[in-house]
Design an enzyme around this catalytic site. Structure first.
Site, PDB file in Angstrom:
ATOM      1  CG  HIS A  92      -2.088  -0.896   1.126  1.00 47.57           C
ATOM      2  ND1 HIS A  92      -1.996  -2.245   1.391  1.00 47.57           N
ATOM      3  CD2 HIS A  92      -3.383  -0.674   0.778  1.00 47.57           C
ATOM      4  CE1 HIS A  92      -3.181  -2.812   1.224  1.00 47.57           C
ATOM      5  NE2 HIS A  92      -4.036  -1.876   0.848  1.00 47.57           N
ATOM      6  CE  LYS A 117      -4.094  -0.425   4.796  1.00 49.65           C
ATOM      7  NZ  LYS A 117      -5.439   0.142   4.952  1.00 49.65           N
TER       8      LYS A 117
END
Length: 260
Positions: free
Chosen positions: A146, A150
């Site tokens: 990711h 995040k």
């Protein structure tokens, strides 16, 4: 219900902004409220919404769900950071509210909450395929990749995937994946229900997952890539339309897709 009224929490964020646009463009849905941090969540601010979509942050998402339920709305949740305890509290809240509704003179359908670790259809299919395949392989590991903004790791998607793999392996009577590691366990990733999960945070990524399944002499790799947040919107709209007819708690978009 001819038209579903929708409120979006976290409306100023990346996912919230796209969700608002998707709801406004969709047939049979109308956007009645955009709320963001510091906004009060109650019947007044939700403006009669049938469904509340939460794309906020892990620290506030559970409280948001309880507030929306108390206001009489169904809830679709895309925020990660949930665990068994927080999901259990929501399930208990739903049971109390729906029991009270059933005991009253108003035969209003029960409220529902749908928590989806991932709304990407490719991601849901990857999770489903991995769970089906897991019983046939000696080893299984998950890598999630990711963007570095995040805030939680491993991702909710990876946790959901690992839990499904673990359940399938247990049902098949498989032993734990072989692993002779004696030192350096910190390099082996998180243990999620007996499945190792590795988290990568790298600028330029959005949301990606690899499931690695191995047997002597063979390997199966299931890879899913979300290059843009627009890929999540079809799944969000599916969830909004489905939750109004699913009383109680549903975890995972796969339960409202025809994946039998």
């Amino acid at each position: 219900m001819t038209e579903i009224k929708v409120a979006v929490l976290g409306a100023a964020g990346r996912m919230g902004t796209q969700t608002c646009a998707a709801v406004e463009a969709a047939g049979g849905l109308s956007l009645v409220a955009r709320l963001d941090k510091d906004d009060v969540i109650d019947a007044g601010s939700l403006a009669g919404a049938d469904v509340v979509v939460d794309f906020t942050i892990p620290a506030t998402t559970e409280a948001n769900v309880h507030a929306a339920l108390d206001a009489g709305a169904h809830v679709v949740v895309g925020t990660t950071g949930w665990d068994d305890a927080s999901r259990g509290r929501v399930a208990e809240h739903l049971e109390r509210l729906n029991a009270a509704r059933a005991g009253g003179s108003d035969q209003t359908p029960g409220l529902g909450v749908l928590i989806a670790p991932n709304f990407g259809l490719s991601a849901v299919l990857a999770m489903t395929f991995a769970a089906k395949a897991a019983r046939y392989f000696e080893s299984a590991e998950v890598i999630e990749l990711h963007h570095p903004d995040k805030v939680d790791a491993p991702s909710g998607t990876a946790r959901h995937t690992a839990a499904a793999i673990s359940a399938a392996r247990a049902e098949a009577g498989l032993a734990p994946s072989p692993d002779a590691t004696e030192t350096g366990w910190e390099a082996r990733g998180a243990d999620v229900d007996g499945v190792r999960v590795h988290a990568v945070r790298l600028r330029g990524l959005v949301a990606h997952e690899e499931i690695l399944l191995g047997n002597p002499g063979e390997q199966l790799v299931i890879r899913q890539d979300s290059f843009d947040r627009s890929s999540f919107m079809p799944g969000v709209l599916v969830a909004v339309r489905a939750v109004v007819s699913r009383p109680g708690l549903t975890v995972g978009l796969e339960h409202v897709l025809d994946l039998a």
